[in-house]
Design a protein around this motif. Structure first.
Motif, PDB file in Angstrom:
ATOM      1  N   THR A 107      21.801  -0.778 -35.805  1.00  0.00           N
ATOM      2  CA  THR A 107      22.131   0.621 -36.135  1.00  0.00           C
ATOM      3  C   THR A 107      22.782   1.397 -35.007  1.00  0.00           C
ATOM      4  O   THR A 107      23.430   2.415 -35.274  1.00  0.00           O
ATOM      5  N   ILE A 108      22.635   0.971 -33.753  1.00  0.00           N
ATOM      6  CA  ILE A 108      23.136   1.761 -32.625  1.00  0.00           C
ATOM      7  C   ILE A 108      24.274   1.055 -31.911  1.00  0.00           C
ATOM      8  O   ILE A 108      25.303   1.660 -31.628  1.00  0.00           O
ATOM      9  N   HIS A 154      13.165   5.726 -37.636  1.00  0.00           N
ATOM     10  CA  HIS A 154      12.404   4.947 -36.656  1.00  0.00           C
ATOM     11  C   HIS A 154      11.012   4.576 -37.179  1.00  0.00           C
ATOM     12  O   HIS A 154      10.627   3.416 -37.190  1.00  0.00           O
ATOM     13  N   GLY A 195      17.369   8.733 -38.162  1.00  0.00           N
ATOM     14  CA  GLY A 195      17.519   7.409 -37.597  1.00  0.00           C
ATOM     15  C   GLY A 195      16.583   6.406 -38.221  1.00  0.00           C
ATOM     16  O   GLY A 195      16.775   5.193 -38.080  1.00  0.00           O
TER      17      GLY A 195
END
Length: 351
Positions: free
Chosen positions: A268-269, A182, A180
């Motif tokens: 991104t989500i 982060h 992801g």
């Protein structure tokens, strides 16, 4: 001539099965060339099976004695039907035969996947993402801390802002599909709040990011001279010098971190706003935050960045600000997406 009919039937059945098999595997593996030589084992086995089936059916037709039924008594002749496999069943059985042939060089990647619950699955789902977070955070914070300790006089916050933003954008682009991307405990918290991260991975992500921050800060110290390291306080955040500055520093950290986490979650989500430019946007949000709030709080937005430099430099003045501000900003973003601006999958109200 009657005795030759079963052999003729088996040969024709074998040829038909052969043609269907050839077309089937040409469709499954486009670009592969299948010849009669490649499929000869299946052709032979198909003929044998057809011969056995034909003999069996012939015996059943000879030995079968129909019992009197209402149709027979009424003068209606009932012919026995021959039971055979449907065409939909043949490709499946033939595909199993093909994939068990050792002399063919074709394979299905789906058949090579590990079984559920295997060590490979556990590694891919839980271990590999944490390793990616550790490495990405270490690279990012190394470049960030080095840009502060090696900052040229007269550039102000421009050099650290560009270095932090570019390093984070590159790290996100590299590791986004693994973990992801982060590189920040506040970002991981925001992603977990809106369902973008498995809640059971939140603590392992934090541990990996904090360890990566310490390693990155230590590497930055290793390449910096003692004089520069001392003058820059080891890249630790020292913008807050009095208690009167704490309030404005916390507000700055909350707003800047909320902007960063919002960029990550929306880019991104959230399905309606995902973009391929997300790594660039995430890096630029850090650059903008440092340029805007660098003189107020230092522009941290990342507890892992604050912990790594504070530990290496042993500088803990007002260190708690760089935890409270980013975590609060992340909680605000999670609330906003869950209630107001998230897509239907994220929102808990008005879905």
């Amino acid at each position: 001539m009657r005795a030759m009919e079963p052999d003729r039937h088996s040969y024709i059945s074998g040829v038909l099965v052969m043609e269907k098999t050839k077309l089937l595997y040409q469709q499954m593996y486009s670009g592969k060339v299948f010849t009669w030589i490649h499929l000869m084992p299946i052709f032979c086995s198909s003929m044998v099976r057809a011969q056995i089936q034909t003999n069996s059916d012939s015996k059943n037709l000879v030995t079968h004695k129909p019992t009197p039924t209402s149709e027979a008594l009424s003068g209606v002749t009932v012919e026995p039907t021959r039971k055979s496999r449907s065409d939909s069943e043949r490709p499946e059985s033939l595909s199993k035969d093909l994939f068990t042939m050792s002399n063919l060089s074709v394979s299905d990647p789906e058949l090579e996947k590990p079984a559920n619950g295997s060590y490979s699955d556990v590694y891919e789902k839980y271990v590999l993402p944490c390793i990616a977070e550790f490495l990405g955070t270490a690279f990012f914070i190394f470049n960030g801390c080095a840009s502060v300790t090696e900052n040229t006089e007269g550039t102000g916050h421009l050099q650290p802002a560009l270095a932090h933003g570019l390093a984070l954008g590159i790290a996100v682009a590299i590791f986004a599909r693994v973990s992801g991307g982060h590189m920040n405990p506040a970002v991981s918290l925001g992603a977990a709040l809106i369902g973008g991260l498995n809640i059971f991975l939140l603590i392992p992500y934090w541990a990996a990011q904090l360890c990566g921050g310490m390693v990155g800060a230590a590497l930055a110290k290793a390449i910096t001279s003692d004089v520069k390291f001392f003058n820059a306080t080891g890249a630790a955040f020292k913008s807050i010098e009095r208690d009167e500055q704490v309030g404005s520093a916390i507000v700055a950290e909350v707003v800047m971190t909320a902007y960063l986490v919002m960029t990550v979650c929306m880019g991104t989500i959230n399905k309606k706003s995902t973009t391929t430019l997300a790594p660039l946007c995430i890096g630029l949000s850090v650059t903008v935050g440092i340029l805007a709030g660098g003189s107020v709080s230092g522009g941290c937005m990342n507890p892992a960045r604050a912990l790594g430099s504070a530990l290496v430099a042993n500088y803990w003045d007002y260190h708690w600000v760089y935890w409270v501000g980013p975590i609060t900003g992340s909680l605000i973003v999670g609330l906003l997406l869950r209630v107001f601006i998230g897509d239907q999958k994220i929102r808990v109200l008005m879905t």
